[in-house]
Scaffold this motif. Structure first.
Motif, PDB file in Angstrom:
ATOM      1  N   ASP A 114       0.834  -1.206   0.000  1.00 44.52           N
ATOM      2  CA  ASP A 114       0.000   0.000   0.000  1.00 44.52           C
ATOM      3  C   ASP A 114       0.871   1.260   0.000  1.00 44.52           C
ATOM      4  OD1 ASP A 114      -2.312   1.460   0.028  1.00 44.52           O
ATOM      5  OD2 ASP A 114      -2.658   1.244   2.181  1.00 44.52           O
ATOM      6  N   GLY A 115       0.417   2.279  -0.711  1.00 48.80           N
ATOM      7  CA  GLY A 115       1.089   3.583  -0.658  1.00 48.80           C
ATOM      8  C   GLY A 115       1.643   4.071  -1.972  1.00 48.80           C
ATOM      9  N   ASN A 116       1.421   3.339  -3.068  1.00 50.18           N
ATOM     10  CA  ASN A 116       1.969   3.772  -4.358  1.00 50.18           C
ATOM     11  C   ASN A 116       1.409   5.128  -4.793  1.00 50.18           C
ATOM     12  OD1 ASN A 116       3.425   1.405  -4.515  1.00 50.18           O
ATOM     13  ND2 ASN A 116       1.996   0.383  -5.880  1.00 50.18           N
ATOM     14  N   ARG A 129       0.041   7.490  -2.854  1.00 51.87           N
ATOM     15  CA  ARG A 129       0.506   8.552  -1.954  1.00 51.87           C
ATOM     16  C   ARG A 129       1.971   8.903  -2.231  1.00 51.87           C
ATOM     17  NH1 ARG A 129      -1.799   6.142   3.527  1.00 51.87           N
ATOM     18  NH2 ARG A 129      -2.353   4.435   2.112  1.00 51.87           N
ATOM     19  N   TYR A 130       2.750   7.882  -2.599  1.00 52.48           N
ATOM     20  CA  TYR A 130       4.143   8.134  -2.972  1.00 52.48           C
ATOM     21  C   TYR A 130       4.194   9.026  -4.225  1.00 52.48           C
ATOM     22  CZ  TYR A 130       8.832   7.273  -4.801  1.00 52.48           C
ATOM     23  OH  TYR A 130      10.100   7.438  -5.319  1.00 52.48           O
ATOM     24  N   LYS A 138       3.379  12.494  -3.266  1.00 52.27           N
ATOM     25  CA  LYS A 138       4.503  13.042  -2.504  1.00 52.27           C
ATOM     26  C   LYS A 138       5.634  13.484  -3.430  1.00 52.27           C
ATOM     27  CE  LYS A 138       7.824  11.504   1.055  1.00 52.27           C
ATOM     28  NZ  LYS A 138       8.193  10.347   1.926  1.00 52.27           N
ATOM     29  N   THR A 158       2.052  -1.925   4.465  1.00 51.18           N
ATOM     30  CA  THR A 158       2.754  -0.646   4.492  1.00 51.18           C
ATOM     31  C   THR A 158       1.761   0.519   4.468  1.00 51.18           C
ATOM     32  OG1 THR A 158       2.951  -0.697   2.069  1.00 51.18           O
ATOM     33  CG2 THR A 158       4.787  -1.601   3.344  1.00 51.18           C
ATOM     34  N   SER A 159       2.282   1.713   4.631  1.00 53.56           N
ATOM     35  CA  SER A 159       1.597   3.011   4.471  1.00 53.56           C
ATOM     36  C   SER A 159       0.793   3.466   5.677  1.00 53.56           C
ATOM     37  CB  SER A 159       0.683   3.015   3.231  1.00 53.56           C
ATOM     38  OG  SER A 159      -0.600   2.491   3.519  1.00 53.56           O
ATOM     39  N   LEU A 209       5.679   4.100   3.131  1.00 48.38           N
ATOM     40  CA  LEU A 209       4.978   3.839   1.879  1.00 48.38           C
ATOM     41  C   LEU A 209       5.680   2.707   1.131  1.00 48.38           C
ATOM     42  CD1 LEU A 209       4.358   7.518   0.697  1.00 48.38           C
ATOM     43  CD2 LEU A 209       2.830   6.036   2.022  1.00 48.38           C
ATOM     44  N   TRP A 210       4.922   1.891   0.376  1.00 46.62           N
ATOM     45  CA  TRP A 210       5.508   0.713  -0.249  1.00 46.62           C
ATOM     46  C   TRP A 210       6.744   1.025  -1.102  1.00 46.62           C
ATOM     47  CZ3 TRP A 210       6.432  -4.126   0.149  1.00 46.62           C
ATOM     48  CH2 TRP A 210       6.891  -4.843  -0.949  1.00 46.62           C
TER      49      TRP A 210
END
Length: 282
Positions: free
Chosen positions: A34-36, A38-39, A42, A203-204, A228-229
């Motif tokens: 998880d977090g692609n 949001r990355y 960012k 993750t995340s 984040l991943w």
């Protein structure tokens, strides 16, 4: 990037891996990557770039797992719920999958040398037909490898997985291939796409399971991290394994199947391979 990044471990990291390996290392690790998105936000790039970075991280993680002696890795790549995302993002995800599975087939000699067996878990009928063919070819091409099994949950939810497994059992009972009294927890587990992980990492910062492996994880150690991943590092992985070593799950004894149960599982496995061959030839 290739499916396995050979040059992502330093001498010091290898030393730390050896230290961690003096304790119990989980043989099956599952990841909710998880977090692609949001990355991507960012880094001020589009979502597809974030998902691409997520695949690069998977290739590094597979190398770390091979060095640790992990024999099975499961990753949650695409939920059935993800079809509700924007058409642009879903299309980009499918394009990324096409690129990576084509690359895998181009690098099949190297993949076989590493001993990685690929298994796609999920409802393949929901995927575009050309992608169904690619993933089927990848599974057939790596079926004899036995060093590390990589399960990719794609077009997957646990509820759909359990529903399809129950459907297989009902069909066999109706066809008099299976006695209803033969159905128990162990047999149901064997009808599912995925086995039981000893450690699940998400993750995340999210602490939800998001309909992932709900049947399998009753005895699984859960580890949640804020990273984040795409920023997941070997130190995050080693921290998760140390957490696992501090809270080791009980080893469950597997019951032996009766002859009728074994015959059902044999036929079920045969049907699944026949379906892959049918997809490839279509």
């Amino acid at each position: 990037m290739s499916w396995i990044n050979e040059n992502c471990v330093s001498f010091f990291q290898l030393f730390c891996i050896k230290v961690v390996k003096t304790g119990r290392v989980p043989q099956h690790i599952a990841f909710i990557m998880d977090g692609n998105r949001r990355y991507a936000k960012k880094q001020s790039v589009n979502c597809s770039a974030g998902h691409s970075k997520g695949f690069d991280k998977l290739s590094e993680t597979l190398k770390w797992c091979l060095d640790l002696g992990v024999s099975e890795v499961t990753v949650y790549a695409f939920s059935i719920e993800n079809f509700k995302r924007s058409t642009e993002e879903v299309t980009a995800l499918f394009d990324l999958a096409r690129d990576k599975f084509n690359r895998l087939l181009d690098e099949i000699d190297q993949i076989n040398e590493w001993g990685v067996r690929l298994h796609i878990a999920g409802n393949l009928s929901l995927l575009p037909e050309d992608l169904q063919v690619l993933v089927s070819k990848a599974m057939v091409a790596t079926r004899k490898n036995n060093k590390l099994r990589l399960n990719i949950a794609y077009a997957y939810t646990a509820r759909d997985e359990i529903t399809r497994g129950a459907s297989d059992l009902i069909k066999s009972v109706k066809a008099n291939e299976l006695n209803p009294l033969d159905i128990n927890e162990d047999l149901v587990s064997q009808t599912l796409d995925l086995g039981t992980p000893e450690l699940l990492i998400r993750t995340s910062g999210e602490v939800r399971l998001s309909d992932f492996m709900l049947w399998q994880i009753s005895n699984t150690v859960l580890y949640f991290t804020d990273v984040l991943w795409p920023e997941f590092s070997i130190w995050n992985l080693l921290a998760a394994i140390i957490h696992f070593q501090r809270h080791p799950p009980l080893l469950k004894k597997t019951e032996e199947f009766t002859p009728s149960q074994q015959e059902f599982l044999k036929k079920l496995e045969s049907k699944r391979w026949q379906e892959l061959q049918r997809i490839i030839k279509t």
